[in-house]
Scaffold this active site. Structure first.
Site: not given
Length: 583
Positions: A256-257, A290, A311-312, A380, A382
């Site tokens: 789910l965005d 998300e 994390f990213h 991250q 695009g």
């Protein structure tokens, strides 16, 4: 004044008997509504809750529209098939499909190794289907499709969708999408779908004309007016949509965005509970969020996991030294932020962010499998001006260590398409809007980068690729054939071994994993440990500026990347993983 009741049946066109279709539209401001079916006009009857309905004979493929109060006819907002795009006629879709894997139960969440892909960049539904055997052979256990809901034009990331029930005709037919899911199951692969329930795209949404109550003007989002989830008909629209993907298309889960833009947030519990009640026991279905708000409570109440941007972001600052944009919140001490992620889940658990707003909830009580981690994904990559991957930004040894950390941390790993074989082509932001929207999007994107030092010069910003240019899409295609070439095959074989190690050592006890602590070896260098049911799992890595001593107690070493064990040190860009059996 209270909201009207929910519709008495699903919205859209649904077959209720062979060759008999019920059409239902929510148009609460309408006085009268007509169905235009293959050129024949039929009046629709009020059906309660602001709906109009009619049941008639109709064949699969029959074209239809709705005419509301004598205004120009519009497509069905719950259309399940748009053969000619968002502005064309809707088409009746029969539910029949000759499923080969009819009894597929899914796979447990702990087994998930996710491969995120863009269907168009992989050649459409049929193109993705052709890649499945190779992905399964690498150790991938789940593919995640970026949104496929019908969007304007022939190319788009999918987040500009306006018809959530209709699989994009740019990629193929609904039956081809079902065939893709069926073929994935035959390979033992789960299929997850990214769905957008927080906004509509800017072109092709006709709901404003006859159902303005679908939106609320008092709660804007970055993408326009918020959807009004206080309305029972709106909640029913999205619950039925989720169930369509899970039952009719047999997806194994939904991502789910941007659910932080769904207000009131209570709808997320209603959605999860409604899905659980509608699906048979024993079937594995996974709902992933998300959520910039880092609401650990939603995970504790039953959502499988959340994409863990923390994390990213912390990892990216350590890997690249970049600190602008959303990396600014991790620039003060990226090592500490990444340590907290590895030990407790989220880096932000209620502290004030850069804007002074509290962000997040305590997450230390959740098992690590509640967090989906990644070194890169569509966003991250695009959302960079030139869409560069880490394979372009980093030396190979540093990238290998970062991917090893992602694969061998006892959280759920996600890899972006092409990542397993070190793909180097960009993944750009691309659209296919008609004028004048194309110019608005192009210039708007370039303005977004004005705050970055590298693009302060307007001439430099003008070199940012035009999202609407066909070349932006073509440059982003990611052919699987690259994995068979020398460099790609070397990466692929190494990646396959990584996933085999994960499968043999981590998966079985993943849901019971608990942190045993995280240590700072130096700035950029970390050692982390977890208790598994049958022993202890340890990783250590060094993205700092100088070697550090190897952690004490390393035994049963299972992987050493860029490490000379004879030197008893963990060099820059070194990574090790080891297992400690119970004594």
């Amino acid at each position: 004044m209270s909201a009207p009741a929910a519709p008495s049946g699903p919205l859209g066109a649904w077959e209720v008997a062979p060759g008999v279709v019920e059409f239902r539209l929510w148009a609460p401001r309408a006085q009268h509504v007509e169905l235009l079916l293959d050129g024949v006009v039929r009046a629709m009857d009020p059906d309660g809750g602001g709906c109009f309905a009619v049941t008639v004979q109709a064949r699969e493929g029959a074209r239809y529209r709705f005419r509301i109060d004598d205004a120009p006819p519009v497509p069905d907002p719950a259309s399940r098939w748009q053969p000619d795009g968002v502005h064309g006629d809707s088409a009746v879709l029969a539910p029949d499909h000759a499923w080969q894997m009819r009894d597929w139960p899914g796979r447990p969440w702990r087994e998930a190794v996710i491969y995120e892909l863009h269907v168009g960049a992989c050649g459409g539904y049929a193109g993705v289907q052709a890649q499945l055997p190779a992905l399964a052979a690498m150790g991938i256990t789940a593919i995640e499709l970026m949104p496929v809901a019908e969007f304007p034009g022939r190319r788009n990331w999918g987040y500009d969708g306006v018809l959530p029930y209709a699989p994009s005709s740019a990629y193929g037919t609904p039956r081809q999408l079902k065939a893709l899911v069926d073929a994935a199951h035959a390979q033992g692969l789960m299929v997850l779908l990214d769905v957008v329930y927080n906004h509509f795209g800017p072109d092709g949404n006709y709901l404003h004309a006859y159902a303005p109550a679908f939106f609320r003007e008092d709660a804007p989002t970055p993408w326009g007016e918020a959807i009004d989830f206080r309305q029972p008909a709106v909640r029913r629209y999205y619950l039925d949509n989720a169930l369509m993907w899970l039952r009719e298309y047999r997806f194994d889960g939904l991502r789910l965005d941007a659910v932080h833009a769904i207000v009131p947030n209570a709808f997320l519990d209603e959605l999860r509970e409604g899905i659980a009640a509608a699906l048979p026991p024993g079937r594995h279905v996974h709902l992933v969020l998300e959520n910039e708000a880092n609401q650990a409570s939603l995970l504790a109440r039953g959502y499988a996991a959340q994409w863990n941007d923390d994390f990213h972001n912390a990892l990216h600052v350590l890997l690249t030294g970049e600190t602008e944009g959303y990396y600014a919140g991790f620039a003060d001490d990226p090592t500490a932020h990444l340590m907290r992620v590895l030990g407790e889940g989220f880096a932000w658990q209620g502290e004030a962010d850069l804007h002074g707003r509290p962000r997040g909830e305590p997450s230390g009580g959740l098992s690590p499998d509640h967090f989906v981690i990644f070194a890169q994904n569509h966003d991250q990559i695009g959302n960079r001006a030139f869409g560069e991957r880490l394979s372009v930004l980093l030396p190979e040894r540093r990238l290998r260590a970062a991917l090893a950390l992602t694969a061998l941390t006892p959280m759920i790993p996600l890899f972006f398409m092409g990542e397993p074989w070190g793909a180097r082509q960009p993944f750009l932001f691309f659209t296919d809007f008609a004028p004048p929207l194309d110019e608005t999007v192009r210039e708007g994107r370039r303005r977004e980068f004005a705050q970055f030092a590298a693009f302060a010069d307007p001439q430099r910003r003008a070199t940012i690729p035009d999202p609407n240019a066909l070349a932006s899409f073509e440059a982003s295609r990611t052919p699987l054939a690259e994995s068979e070439q020398a460099a790609g095959a070397r990466w692929r074989d190494w990646f396959t071994q990584l996933l085999a190690l994960r499968r043999h050592r981590l998966v079985r006890g993943l849901a019971q994993a608990r942190s045993l602590g995280v240590r700072r070896l130096a700035d950029g260098a970390i050692a982390a440990s977890w208790q598994l049911p049958e022993g202890q799992w340890h990783v250590a890595f060094n993205f700092g500026t100088a070697p550090v001593p190897l952690p004490v107690g390393a035994q049963m070493l299972l992987l050493a990347e860029n490490v000379d064990l004879a030197r008893a040190e963990l060099p820059v860009d070194g990574f090790i993983a080891w297992y400690e059996a119970p004594r």
